[in-house]
Enzyme design. Structure first.
Site, PDB file in Angstrom:
ATOM      1  N   LEU A  11      -5.392  21.011 -33.767  1.00 48.80           N
ATOM      2  CA  LEU A  11      -4.077  20.371 -33.687  1.00 48.80           C
ATOM      3  C   LEU A  11      -3.412  20.265 -35.055  1.00 48.80           C
ATOM      4  O   LEU A  11      -2.199  20.073 -35.134  1.00 48.80           O
ATOM      5  CB  LEU A  11      -4.204  18.968 -33.084  1.00 48.80           C
ATOM      6  CG  LEU A  11      -4.682  18.858 -31.648  1.00 48.80           C
ATOM      7  CD1 LEU A  11      -4.689  17.389 -31.218  1.00 48.80           C
ATOM      8  CD2 LEU A  11      -3.816  19.678 -30.712  1.00 48.80           C
ATOM      9  N   SER A  12      -4.162  20.389 -36.110  1.00 46.12           N
ATOM     10  CA  SER A  12      -3.682  20.165 -37.473  1.00 46.12           C
ATOM     11  C   SER A  12      -3.065  21.431 -38.061  1.00 46.12           C
ATOM     12  O   SER A  12      -3.777  22.421 -38.264  1.00 46.12           O
ATOM     13  CB  SER A  12      -4.851  19.708 -38.350  1.00 46.12           C
ATOM     14  OG  SER A  12      -4.609  19.941 -39.713  1.00 46.12           O
TER      15      SER A  12
END
Length: 223
Positions: A11-12
């Site tokens: 997600l980063s």
């Protein structure tokens, strides 16, 4: 020799920038996933490892490297001898790459985080036009750099492109890119997306983040 270990999350955007760099130089990493939404980056063990409690965090031998931009540069310097165009040795070219890396950390990612973090972690419902416009102002800057060249620093793909692409593709639904105002930005995104490893390494994670953002915003508004 053991592989470098990367604490990361798909997600980063910064994590995905490092993964794009590793793929580009053919480096195999030991991947150690961290669940940000569960606060795994805030455990005493992780804070001891990285007092800034950010991901990605790289462990290579006895060295701990934090910040995605620093990690990308480090990996190319140490492991990407045949891919030096990603982070050039020439001082002027390198300074230009560094400048675009600062553009990502100080403007692109900072503004995306300003929109996303309160909604993802603190129950906010603030997805205001002002915050969206603040992100979109960065597209004007990118368009200027891409006016006469295919990549942010010239004719060659660099780690600056990886960092910026990971950020822009994570927020381009909440802050849409006008294809008539920013045709060069759109062409650049498509160009980078043609890399054979792009979708697996960046596209899927960016799409997942955008879905989670919309879901959390709807949940927060329904409370």
């Amino acid at each position: 020799m053991s592989k470098p270990a990367l604490y990361y999350a798909t997600l980063s955007p910064p994590s995905r920038a490092v993964l794009l760099t590793a793929k580009a130089i053919g480096l195999d990493l030991e991947l150690r996933p961290v669940n940000l939404l569960k606060g795994e980056h805030l455990t005493p063990e992780f804070i001891k490892l990285n007092p800034q409690h950010t991901i990605p965090t790289l462990i290579d031998g006895g060295a701990t490297i934090i910040d995605s931009h620093a990690i990308c540069a480090y990996l190319v310097e140490k492991y990407g001898k045949e891919h030096q165009q990603l982070y050039p040795k020439d001082l002027v070219q390198r300074a230009n790459v560094d400048a675009r890396l600062h553009l990502d950390s100080g403007h692109l990612f900072a503004r995306l985080r300003f929109l996303y973090e309160p909604i993802l972690y603190f129950g906010s419902t603030d997805c205001s036009i002002d915050k969206i416009a603040y992100i979109q102002k960065c597209y004007e800057i990118l368009e200027g750099f891409l006016k006469d060249q295919p990549y942010l620093c010239g004719s060659d793909l660099t780690i600056a492109d990886f960092c910026a692409v990971a950020t822009v593709t994570s927020g381009n639904e909440a802050a849409p890119i006008d294809e008539f105002k920013f045709p060069k930005v759109q062409a650049w995104l498509k160009r980078v997306a043609e890399l054979p490893y792009y979708q697996e390494v960046n596209g899927d994670g960016a799409d997942e983040l955008k879905v989670i953002f919309k879901t959390k915003l709807a949940e927060n508004r329904g409370k």
